[in-house]
Scaffold this active site. Structure first.
Site, PDB file in Angstrom:
ATOM      1  NE  ARG A  16      47.189  22.723  30.849  1.00  0.00           N
ATOM      2  CZ  ARG A  16      46.392  21.814  31.419  1.00  0.00           C
ATOM      3  NH1 ARG A  16      46.806  21.124  32.458  1.00  0.00           N
ATOM      4  NH2 ARG A  16      45.171  21.581  30.943  1.00  0.00           N
ATOM      5  NE  ARG A 333      60.072  18.837  -6.443  1.00  0.00           N
ATOM      6  CZ  ARG A 333      60.222  19.883  -7.266  1.00  0.00           C
ATOM      7  NH1 ARG A 333      61.278  19.952  -8.054  1.00  0.00           N
ATOM      8  NH2 ARG A 333      59.330  20.836  -7.295  1.00  0.00           N
ATOM      9  CE  LYS A 351      57.150  19.667 -11.438  1.00  0.00           C
ATOM     10  NZ  LYS A 351      57.023  20.972 -12.057  1.00  0.00           N
TER      11      LYS A 351
END
Ligand code: UD1
Ligand code: MG
Length: 456
Positions: A16, A333, A351
């Site tokens: 479902r 990041r 980063k």
């Protein structure tokens, strides 16, 4: 105290849900449903947890790891058949077995505990956790005799019109006398609308045998929500979200607008921290005390120190120490490690970099694969040129360096302690300690050049 075992049913496909992801792995507040269930069970004093896996068995096992033992239900012939698969592990044990469905992530450990205590107190052989549902559609209904005694559970698809009016539902959580459970499972038949072996049929068999069958009614239907489709998934998400937010508020966190605040089940937040509207705090994030988060911050799997602010920014898999200011509009990041009293301003991307204490990157910069010391000033528009199209290279900037605006640092490169880089430089060679580096074309002025040009 007697032994307690748990069997978690998690072998169904979840048709479902109409999903490629197996039902019990669908996340609620960032955590797979079945993980919620196992985490709740683990807070009880259980001896063994056995999870029945089938569809997506490997993925479910990967998710739960060694928190559970596993049995495979190769074909999904129904919930009774699912429990039967655990016989090899639990069949000979003396004690009580709690059976829980992997798609009921909201059932609280306290409720399971209360169910267990009721079961013990009544000396029952089976006790069902039930609830009263405003709209019971889809759930098994509890049929009681004239004296209020639980007699049977009838599934939605097998229920007569009259039986469908019953509002007391089976939550899918039960306590059983362990040995009797496995004996009785052998007697369950599949002569019903779905042609399945229903676990609830054990109740009727025991009752008819004269064993004590009990129901423990929880007064909170919402916690018993079974997630069979995406509509229920969204309901579960909303309920869990409200529950998590309330927990943090009770612990001393200010949440300005709980309706737009999304905090994962495992996040930890210190007191007197203020969460502004529109924040998502995901995964195993830990936020300290007296922080100001948001508005509109997304923080995932990160550590944020005390008194730090994160305004309209994204932070992932990183550590940020105390008294630091991030944003607005910064992107931190993964694998970044940012010190204390640091400022990372607007339109700065960091980063996989380390930034020491008191360092400032206030505007429009990219810092990638860098190791930056303390008390460094990175001027507006400066960039670590870390990628040549094939490989990534490292930039090292030692303490007390001043990097002028619009500097390119072509990695691999090192900038020595206390040095100064003139604005607009493209640095390709090491800058020694204490040096001034200028790496840009000299300016040449041509007097009256423009008017000469115009008069031609
Ligand atoms: C079930 C109950 C119902 C109860 C409801 C509560 C049965 C027959 N019905 O219905 O009385 O009101 O839960 O939410 O038990 N599973 C297996 N193997 C199988 C079938 C199911 O492991 O062969 C697992 C599923 O992965 C799921 C759980 O058992 O986690 C329940 O199955 P589901 O199909 O969701 O049952 P419901 O229709 O919700
Ligand atoms: Mg279900």
């Amino acid at each position: 105290m007697s032994n307690i075992f748990a069997v978690i049913l998690a072998a169904g496909q979840g048709t479902r849900m109409k999903s490629k992801l197996y039902k019990v792995l669908h996340p609620v507040c960032g955590k797979p449903m079945v993980q919620h269930v196992v985490d709740h069970i683990q807070t009880l004093d259980v001896n063994r947890i056995v999870t029945v896996v089938g569809h997506g068995a490997e993925k479910v096992q990967q998710q739960l790891g060694d928190k559970s033992e596993y049995v495979l239900q190769a074909e999904q012939l129904g919930t009774a058949h699912a429990v039967q698969q655990a016989e090899g592990i639990l069949g000979n044990e003396e004690g009580t077995t709690i059976v829980v469905c992997g798609d009921t992530p909201l059932i609280r450990p306290e409720t399971m505990q209360a169910l267990f205590e009721h079961h013990q107190a009544k000396n029952a052989k089976a006790t069902i956790l039930t609830a009263i549902a405003e709209n019971p559609t889809g759930y098994g209904r509890i049929l009681r005799g004239e004296n209020g005694q639980v007699e049977q559970i009838v599934e939605q698809k097998d229920a007569s019109v009259e039986q469908q009016l019953v509002k007391e539902i089976n939550t899918g959580t039960y306590c059983f006398d362990n040995k009797l459970l496995f004996e009785t499972l052998k007697l369950v038949k599949n002569d019903n609308a779905q042609g399945e072996y229903y676990l609830p049929d054990v109740i009727e068999i025991l009752q008819k045998q004269g064993d004590i069958v009990e129901a423990y009614v929880t007064d909170d239907f919402e916690e018993t929500l079974g997630v069979n489709d995406r509509v229920a998934l969204a309901q579960a998400e909303a309920l869990m979200r409200a529950r998590i937010n309330e927990k943090h508020m009770r612990n001393g966190v200010t949440i300005i607008h709980p309706e737009t605040t999304y905090i994962s089940a495992d996040a930890v937040i210190g007191s007197d921290t203020v969460i502004q509207p529109g924040c998502m705090i995901e995964g195993a994030t830990v936020i300290g005390e007296d922080c100001n988060i948001g508005p509109n911050a997304q923080i995932a799997d990160s550590r944020i120190g005390d008194r730090t602010t994160v305004h309209s920014s994204v932070v992932r898999e990183s550590a940020i120490a105390e008294d630091t200011a991030i944003g607005p509009f910064a992107h931190i990041r993964p694998l970044s490690d940012i010190g204390s009293h640091v400022k990372i301003g607007n339109f700065v991307e960091v980063k996989k970099s380390k930034l020491g204490n008191d360092t400032k990157v206030s505007h429009l910069s990219y810092i990638g694969d860098a190791e930056i010391g303390s008390n460094v000033n990175i001027g507006c528009g400066s960039i670590t040129v870390n990628y040549d199209g094939k490989n990534k290279f490292k930039t090292i900037i030692e303490d007390d360096v001043f990097v002028g605006c619009n500097t390119n640092l072509v990695a691999p490169v090192k900038v020595g302690k206390g040095s100064f880089i003139a604005a607009g430089s493209t640095i390709t060679k090491e800058v020694p300690e204490d040096a001034l580096a200028i790496a840009r074309a000299r300016q040449e002025n041509k007097p009256n050049y423009v008017s000469k040009l115009n008069s031609k």
